[in-house]
Design a protein around this motif. Structure first.
Motif, mmCIF file in Angstrom:
data_model
loop_
_atom_site.group_PDB
_atom_site.id
_atom_site.type_symbol
_atom_site.label_atom_id
_atom_site.label_comp_id
_atom_site.label_asym_id
_atom_site.label_seq_id
_atom_site.Cartn_x
_atom_site.Cartn_y
_atom_site.Cartn_z
ATOM 1 N N GLY A 1 7.004 8.068 1.316
ATOM 2 C CA GLY A 1 7.120 9.432 1.286
ATOM 3 C C GLY A 1 7.635 9.637 -0.093
ATOM 4 N N ALA A 2 6.783 10.566 -0.790
ATOM 5 C CA ALA A 2 7.270 11.139 -2.318
ATOM 6 C C ALA A 2 8.590 11.868 -2.259
ATOM 7 N N ASP A 3 8.643 12.818 -1.430
ATOM 8 C CA ASP A 3 9.535 13.900 -1.356
ATOM 9 C C ASP A 3 10.664 13.543 -0.276
ATOM 10 N N VAL A 4 11.742 14.395 -0.422
ATOM 11 C CA VAL A 4 12.748 14.398 0.453
ATOM 12 C C VAL A 4 12.428 14.578 1.892
ATOM 13 N N ILE A 5 11.434 15.699 1.831
ATOM 14 C CA ILE A 5 11.251 16.261 3.418
ATOM 15 C C ILE A 5 10.408 15.237 4.163
ATOM 16 N N SER A 6 9.452 14.398 3.380
ATOM 17 C CA SER A 6 8.701 13.618 3.944
ATOM 18 C C SER A 6 9.509 12.579 4.555
ATOM 19 N N ARG A 7 10.602 12.091 3.771
ATOM 20 C CA ARG A 7 11.364 10.939 4.192
ATOM 21 C C ARG A 7 12.319 11.488 5.414
ATOM 22 N N LEU B 1 0.847 -0.989 0.179
ATOM 23 C CA LEU B 1 0.057 0.023 0.138
ATOM 24 C C LEU B 1 0.932 0.933 -0.106
ATOM 25 N N ARG B 2 0.681 2.106 -0.944
ATOM 26 C CA ARG B 2 1.489 3.423 -0.859
ATOM 27 C C ARG B 2 0.998 4.534 -0.264
ATOM 28 N N ALA B 3 1.978 5.277 0.435
ATOM 29 C CA ALA B 3 1.464 6.403 1.278
ATOM 30 C C ALA B 3 2.633 7.507 0.846
ATOM 31 N N GLU B 4 2.687 8.338 -0.460
ATOM 32 C CA GLU B 4 3.617 9.050 -0.763
ATOM 33 C C GLU B 4 3.853 10.330 0.023
ATOM 34 N N CYS B 5 2.916 10.714 0.889
ATOM 35 C CA CYS B 5 2.720 11.522 1.618
ATOM 36 C C CYS B 5 3.644 11.276 3.073
ATOM 37 N N GLY B 6 4.011 10.209 3.334
ATOM 38 C CA GLY B 6 4.432 9.372 4.554
ATOM 39 C C GLY B 6 3.349 9.507 5.564
ATOM 40 N N GLY B 7 2.106 9.122 5.108
ATOM 41 C CA GLY B 7 1.053 8.803 6.026
ATOM 42 C C GLY B 7 0.503 9.991 6.534
ATOM 43 N N ARG B 8 0.256 11.067 6.066
ATOM 44 C CA ARG B 8 -0.394 12.157 6.589
ATOM 45 C C ARG B 8 -1.676 12.727 6.149
ATOM 46 N N GLY B 9 -2.206 11.614 5.226
ATOM 47 C CA GLY B 9 -3.730 11.934 4.902
ATOM 48 C C GLY B 9 -3.650 12.890 3.675
ATOM 49 N N ALA B 10 -2.473 13.165 2.987
ATOM 50 C CA ALA B 10 -2.532 14.343 2.000
ATOM 51 C C ALA B 10 -2.472 13.440 0.720
ATOM 52 N N ASP C 1 22.161 10.813 10.633
ATOM 53 C CA ASP C 1 20.865 11.607 10.752
ATOM 54 C C ASP C 1 20.698 12.815 10.133
ATOM 55 N N PRO C 2 19.687 12.570 9.016
ATOM 56 C CA PRO C 2 19.261 13.830 8.288
ATOM 57 C C PRO C 2 18.791 14.818 8.495
ATOM 58 N N SER C 3 18.072 14.966 9.954
ATOM 59 C CA SER C 3 17.233 15.904 10.293
ATOM 60 C C SER C 3 17.891 17.397 10.244
ATOM 61 N N GLY C 4 18.953 17.552 10.222
ATOM 62 C CA GLY C 4 19.626 18.971 10.023
ATOM 63 C C GLY C 4 19.536 19.480 8.857
ATOM 64 N N ILE C 5 19.308 18.758 7.875
ATOM 65 C CA ILE C 5 19.378 18.876 6.630
ATOM 66 C C ILE C 5 18.079 19.952 6.413
ATOM 67 N N VAL D 1 11.481 13.563 7.490
ATOM 68 C CA VAL D 1 10.417 13.471 8.844
ATOM 69 C C VAL D 1 10.257 12.029 9.233
ATOM 70 N N LEU D 2 10.076 11.041 8.365
ATOM 71 C CA LEU D 2 9.895 9.701 8.564
ATOM 72 C C LEU D 2 11.066 9.429 9.341
ATOM 73 N N ALA D 3 12.226 9.531 8.924
ATOM 74 C CA ALA D 3 13.560 9.253 9.600
ATOM 75 C C ALA D 3 13.731 9.834 11.077
#
Lengths: 324, 547
Positions: free
Chosen positions: B166-172, B34-43, B229-233, B174-176
């Motif tokens: 997650g389709a985009d870099v930011i959502s990934r 099942l795909r959730a390109e938004c990272g599971g935010r309902g978007a 850790d990618p969070s600083g990016i 955030v997931l991390a």
């Protein structure tokens, strides 16, 4: 040692736009070829014109001080227009059809057209008509008004980038001036004018409303956007060289500093003088930024602006409004 | 704790989840794709399911069809036994192009200046292999290269499996941050590992002979790959864990190869200008360029490099997914059924569409969107703000809940909506404003741009005249433009085969200045000016010839 000024010659000039036709005594604005008030290097064939704002219904939100001079004629647009002209010496009248807004009276396009007809019959100056705000209602109201006043050269206020097609067609069909409003953004002002030109609107029959804030409420932002519009126009940009109209009165009188009563703010001084000063300071700044049509609320602001213009441009030559 | 069973139809997969867990979590446990390109935010709406049996909370029901409630799996909690049916296509489409690189020698085909074969990893034996890989947010590509003669023996491409989360870099990122870093790392490492096997099988090569790897990718993907850790990016100011990472060990990533097979990564210029761009600029010969050149990588992020041998400026602008067909109602990847070109006869009002693979129109891909917008604009069917005009013939006009549109299929179900055009205009404005802003940073005495290199997912599929027509790229003579299919992958291959190139990549990145567009007050102004077809002041499209 003497100082020699080297006048700057610009590639472009501001378009001269004539408001009013048919039974109106026309008023021409714009036409200057230098930065605002730079009378030492440019020629300004027409002074800024002053309009007073009148409304179709009693404007309950107006500050007491702004209502004072209009006592007895608020909500009677024809009588108010006569007073604006004969007693207060306005060049133009702006009829704000605020009562057509669905939440502020919900008057019909027919009633609006009747109001406009009454004002046209009462005075012979050009008329600016402002609708209830962008949207389908504004289009309906202004389309009907435009039809009613066919050939009178009204200035229809206003078309915006999201909704310009109806008013562009109406202005062309009935021979009116169209005011193009943009949200304090030079690029959008230009984009809208390009869209209007593509929709066959004559660029000599448009005005730019760059949208303004009152003194203390973003006026400096408008100022710099107007300055950039003017610099682009003088640089030869044919899509930004329409004269600018500013609703100085409406914005100035929105400010708490202008409308708070002396009872609410005893330390701020007399509310009447305070409000007029607020409107005056706003309008003066806008003239310095290049506004050619100022819409005001208080007649005393208008009178004092005229005095100031005489200082800047010299006493008006008898029988004409040529500045130099 | 109460558990409920959730069954997926028609696959028949089922699992037990704790009360209150989401259907999405159940799908993860059950192994239902099942795909959730938004990272599971309902978007994104990709995880829409039909509830066949059981009850879900009424406030989560989006609508009903034939009596069955439809709900988003990522948001809908399980409060009782359920049978659900996924409604969207869950499998990623297969990548079309294989690339056709097998048998080629990168040093001959791609080297911007003469490079000697001198692999980055010591190679003694005849059959020794190396891997060059491009880790993209959307796609993964790799080349298996024989180190003894520098010839490509195998290649593979796949979608980055992280897309499902997650389709985009930011959502990934955030997931991390929310604890899925290991899972994201594992999924991309696993995908690369199976691509290596695939490439090796096709080339009849032995994965045990792999001696080393050269990898390029955007900085977030490299962080996720290496487990940093990618969070600083994504913070302001952007503070990545590192811009350049020391070599990793292939075995630590679960990749094959003789131990210790090192994994080298291309250095990044900044948080949003990664090793993929540095590799691409080096591949395009920036470090030896005599004049000023412009490198534009078109993707979800438009990355731009402007400069020459002495120095370069680099920036990234968020273009959004429009160029990849994302965020467009009928957008799709460049796959069978995608419109990739159009021709309108303004006289007769006839519109001809070119469709990948021929046949039925299923959607519009990024390059098709650009070509279509340019054609609609030139025919006068849309105005300069991208809205339909009266000149668009009635038979091509559609009206729906999203407003007016140009119908692309006979039934009007595939259509290009005004708001899709608005997304495209925003995307192209973001890129062009980035280019103008970088050029502005060079100042008044800036040298004229002598060549433009376009890279990115479009590669050579980009319709260049259309891209210039809508004002996506500066209006320079077409002869100054050239393409690099995949600068990142090609740069990685060169780095694998040439120590000198790898070293030059590192020395060049130290001459690159990363410009954060958010710090430039003029960027928004440029963006608004560019949000028009082709531009509010078309003369601005000619860079370096004014002011």
């Amino acid at each position: 040692m003497s100082l020699e000024l080297k006048p700057k010659k610009w590639a472009g000039a501001i378009r001269a736009v004539t408001l009013g036709s048919g039974s109106r005594k026309p008023v021409t604005v714009g036409g200057g070829n230098g930065l605002p008030l730079h009378t030492f290097e440019g020629v300004f064939p027409h002074r800024p014109a002053f309009a007073l704002e009148i409304t179709d219904v009693d404007p309950a939100r107006w500050a007491e001080a702004a209502r004072g001079p209009w006592d007895g004629v608020l909500g009677s647009p024809a009588a108010a227009a006569r007073r604006a002209l004969r007693e207060f010496g306005a060049d133009l009248v702006m009829l704000h059809l605020c009562g057509t807004h669905p939440d502020r009276g919900n008057r019909t396009p027919e009633e609006a057209a009747a109001d406009v007809r009454a004002v046209l019959d009462a005075v012979d100056v050009p008329l600016i008509v402002k609708g209830p705000g962008a949207g389908p209602r504004q289009n309906d109201v202004l389309a009907r008004v435009a039809e009613e006043a066919k050939g009178e050269g009204l200035a229809l206020h206003s078309a915006c980038q999201e909704d310009y097609k109806t008013l562009a067609a109406v202005a062309v069909a009935y021979g009116h001036i169209l005011v193009a409003e943009s949200p304090i953004d030079m690029n959008i002002a230009k984009q809208l004018n390009i869209l209007l030109a593509d929709a066959s609107v004559d660029m000599n029959r448009t005005l730019i409303d760059p949208l303004t804030g009152g003194l203390g409420y973003g006026l400096e932002y408008t100022y710099s956007v107007m300055e950039r519009i003017r610099l682009a126009a003088l640089g030869g940009d044919a899509m930004l060289n329409a004269p600018m109209i500013c609703l100085a009165g409406e914005e100035a009188w929105k400010a708490k500093e202008a409308k708070a009563s002396s009872r609410q703010e005893p330390r701020w001084g007399d509310e009447r003088r305070r409000g007029i000063h607020w409107e005056l300071a706003t309008a003066l700044a806008l003239i310095e930024a290049g506004a050619e049509v100022l819409v005001l609320r208080h007649p005393e602001t208008l009178a004092r602006l005229r005095t100031q213009l005489d200082c800047w441009f010299g006493d008006p030559a008898p029988g004409g409004d040529s500045c130099r | 704790m109460t558990f409920h069973s959730v069954r997926f139809s028609p696959s028949g997969k089922s699992t037990q989840v704790a009360e209150g867990a989401t259907i999405w979590q159940a799908a993860q446990l059950a192994g239902e794709p099942l795909r959730a390109e938004c990272g599971g935010r309902g978007a994104c709406g990709r995880c829409l399911v039909r509830i066949l049996e059981g009850q879900v909370p009424e406030y989560r029901v989006l609508h009903r069809e034939s009596g069955y409630p439809h709900a988003l799996a990522c948001l809908t909690p399980v409060h009782g036994p359920l049978t659900v049916q996924p409604l969207m296509e869950a499998q990623l489409p297969k990548l079309i192009s294989g690339g056709g690189n097998v048998g080629m020698a990168p040093l001959e085909a791609w080297a911007p200046w003469p490079l000697r074969l001198d692999p980055i990893v010591p190679s003694g034996e005849e059959g020794d292999l190396g891997v060059a890989a491009d880790i993209g947010t959307t796609t993964l590509r790799l080349l298996l290269i024989r180190l003894s003669d520098g010839v490509i023996v195998g290649e593979a491409g796949a979608y980055n499996p992280q897309i499902a989360r997650g389709a985009d870099v930011i959502s990934r990122i955030v997931l991390a941050e929310r604890g899925s870093a290991c899972e994201l790392a594992a999924s991309v490492r696993g995908a690369v590992a199976s691509m290596i096997v695939e490439a090796a099988e096709a080339g009849e090569a032995d994965v045990a002979s792999i001696r080393g790897y050269a990898v390029a990718g955007n900085l977030a993907m490299i962080h996720l790959l290496l487990g940093a850790d990618p969070s600083g990016i994504r913070r302001v100011p952007s503070e990545p864990a590192a811009l350049a990472f020391p070599p990793a060990r292939a075995s630590a990533l679960g990749w094959p190869g003789g131990d210790p097979a090192p994994v080298f990564t291309a250095p990044a210029a900044g948080g949003w200008v990664g090793g993929d761009i540095v590799a691409g600029a080096a591949r395009a010969g920036f470090s030896r360029s005599s004049g000023t050149a412009l490198y534009v990588d078109l993707g979800t992020n438009g990355e731009i490099v402007l400069g020459g041998a002495e120095f370069a400026l680099a920036c990234a602008c968020s273009a959004g997914p429009a160029f990849e067909g994302g965020g467009i109602r009928c957008g799709m990847r460049a796959d069978r059924g995608a419109v990739d070109g159009a021709a309108i006869d303004a006289e007769t009002g006839a519109m001809q569409l070119s469709v990948i693979g021929g046949g039925r129109v299923r959607g519009v891909c990024g390059s098709g969107l650009i070509a279509l917008a340019d054609e609609l604009f030139r025919a006068g069917w849309i105005d300069r703000a991208g809205r339909l005009t009266d000149r668009a013939p009635a038979r091509f006009r559609a009206e729906g809940k999203w407003g007016p549109a140009i119908a692309l299929s006979a039934d009007g179900k595939v259509a290009l909506w005004e708001r899709d055009l608005a997304s495209l205009i925003r995307a192209k404005a973001a890129v062009f404003a980035g280019i103008r802003s970088l050029a502005g940073c060079l100042g008044a005495g800036a040298p004229a741009i002598e060549r433009v290199i376009v890279s990115g997912n479009f590669g050579r599929f980009l319709n260049l005249p259309a891209a210039l027509g809508i004002g996506l790229l500066p209006g320079m003579p077409l002869g100054l433009y050239s393409y690099v299919d995949n600068g990142s992958l090609e740069g990685a291959a060169l780095a694998l085969l040439s120590r000198a190139f790898f070293a030059e990549m590192h020395s060049y990145v130290s001459r690159m200045t990363y410009v954060d567009l958010a710090d430039l007050p003029g960027y928004m102004d440029e963006f608004v000016a560019a949000s028009f077809l082709p531009h509010t002041s078309p003369e601005s499209l000619r860079l370096g010839t004014e002011e």
